[in-house]
Motif scaffolding. Structure first.
Motif, PDB file in Angstrom:
ATOM      1  N   MET A  85       0.802  -1.210   0.000  1.00 43.45           N
ATOM      2  CA  MET A  85       0.000   0.000   0.000  1.00 43.45           C
ATOM      3  C   MET A  85       0.847   1.278   0.000  1.00 43.45           C
ATOM      4  SD  MET A  85      -2.838  -1.354  -0.314  1.00 43.45           S
ATOM      5  CE  MET A  85      -3.690   0.198  -0.361  1.00 43.45           C
ATOM      6  N   PHE A  86       2.116   1.166   0.313  1.00 40.98           N
ATOM      7  CA  PHE A  86       2.989   2.334   0.303  1.00 40.98           C
ATOM      8  C   PHE A  86       3.711   2.504  -1.031  1.00 40.98           C
ATOM      9  CE2 PHE A  86       2.913   1.727   5.023  1.00 40.98           C
ATOM     10  CZ  PHE A  86       2.309   2.932   5.309  1.00 40.98           C
ATOM     11  N   ALA A  87       3.449   1.622  -1.989  1.00 39.73           N
ATOM     12  CA  ALA A  87       4.151   1.639  -3.269  1.00 39.73           C
ATOM     13  C   ALA A  87       3.644   2.773  -4.159  1.00 39.73           C
ATOM     14  CB  ALA A  87       3.976   0.301  -3.977  1.00 39.73           C
ATOM     15  N   LEU A  88       4.410   3.043  -5.208  1.00 44.72           N
ATOM     16  CA  LEU A  88       4.031   4.029  -6.205  1.00 44.72           C
ATOM     17  C   LEU A  88       2.716   3.611  -6.865  1.00 44.72           C
ATOM     18  CD1 LEU A  88       4.998   6.610  -7.755  1.00 44.72           C
ATOM     19  CD2 LEU A  88       5.984   5.051  -9.448  1.00 44.72           C
ATOM     20  N   GLY A  89       1.807   4.544  -6.982  1.00 44.60           N
ATOM     21  CA  GLY A  89       0.502   4.237  -7.543  1.00 44.60           C
ATOM     22  C   GLY A  89      -0.532   3.882  -6.498  1.00 44.60           C
ATOM     23  N   TYR A  90      -0.082   3.659  -5.261  1.00 40.63           N
ATOM     24  CA  TYR A  90      -0.998   3.423  -4.149  1.00 40.63           C
ATOM     25  C   TYR A  90      -0.922   4.637  -3.212  1.00 40.63           C
ATOM     26  CZ  TYR A  90      -1.713  -1.332  -5.789  1.00 40.63           C
ATOM     27  OH  TYR A  90      -2.046  -2.422  -6.550  1.00 40.63           O
TER      28      TYR A  90
END
Length: 281
Positions: free
Chosen positions: A186-191
């Motif tokens: 959930m902390f990734a790019l796009g999230y």
């Protein structure tokens, strides 16, 4: 309505002899609607939607219905965030549907607080707005990293938010957010990109064009916001603002500055103050 609801709220507004009246106000189950607090704004009927149970339980089903007939205007907001409790007994979805119908020359501000999903919760919300070409809408919602006993973020199982806005029967805004933290970073790019709070703001009005959005961006550049955000022009006259930030309050500052800019520049209305920590009022 034949379907069973654990909470049901219905509001209807009409214009009569130059003033807007509330012609329908009904609630049942775990839902309540406040008294008209329009004396605080003086421009239009102003209601809070209230959940009396403290939060939504597993498998519960809620419904909100709002309709405005020709020339009506209204401000509707939630009293508090929507808390969705764990759904680990049977794995049943908790659901809420909001349906708003806006006839000719109507104006609705529907400013919903964010959803706070508890650990192991499963939640689906479906928002449908049906607009006339001449009607105007301000809508906001959001979701947080949730709550869990160990204070770890994103411990909920399933979150699905579908928002559809129709204008003269044509779909002009479609926002489909599906979050499954068990299977996604959930902390990734796009999230959430390192943030914990997401909010969405949509404004639809004939007054919004590329020049309006350019001026709004210039206005927002004057502030030192903590949250990150982006503004997009819609296919119809309107805009969408996507906001990521560390707190709901930080995101709300962006929402309220955009909302008040539109209110003042287009509607000739005073700045709106919904919370004690709103920047202006």
């Amino acid at each position: 309505m034949s379907e069973h609801y654990d909470g049901l709220m219905q509001l209807g507004f009409s214009e009569r002899n130059g003033r807007v009246i509330t012609r329908k106000k009904y609630y049942e189950g775990n839902s309540r609607i406040s008294a008209d607090t329009s004396q605080q704004q003086a421009e239009m009927p102003y209601y809070f939607l209230i959940s009396t149970g403290g939060g939504f339980l597993e498998g519960e089903n809620y419904h909100v219905d709002i309709d405005l007939t020709k020339g009506a205007k209204a401000l509707v907001t939630t009293q508090a965030p929507t808390y969705v409790f764990k759904c680990d007994k049977h794995g049943h979805l908790t659901k809420q549907k909001t349906l708003a119908h806006l006839e000719e020359d109507t104006y609705l501000e529907y400013l919903a607080d964010e959803v706070i999903p508890y650990g192991k919760s499963r939640y689906l919300q479906h928002n449908i707005f049906e607009l006339d070409q001449s009607s105007e809408l301000i809508y906001s919602d959001g979701v947080t990293a949730g709550w869990s006993e160990d204070d770890k973020p994103f411990q909920y199982t399933y979150f699905h938010s579908l928002t559809q806005i129709y204008r003269d029967g044509q779909l002009v805004f479609h926002d489909n957010m599906l979050l499954e933290p068990e299977f996604e970073d959930m902390f990734a790019l796009g999230y959430f990109e390192g943030k914990t709070n997401y909010n969405n703001l949509v404004i639809i009005s004939q007054a919004i064009d590329a020049d309006f959005i350019k001026d709004l961006r210039a206005f927002l550049d004057e502030f030192d916001f903590v949250s990150d955000f982006g503004i997009s022009e819609l296919a119809c006259p309107g805009l969408a603002v996507k906001i990521l930030g560390p707190t709901a309050g930080d995101n709300r500052e962006v929402i309220m500055e955009c909302t008040n800019y539109f209110r003042e520049k287009v509607k000739g209305l005073p700045a709106l103050r919904l919370r004690k920590n709103d920047r202006r009022g």
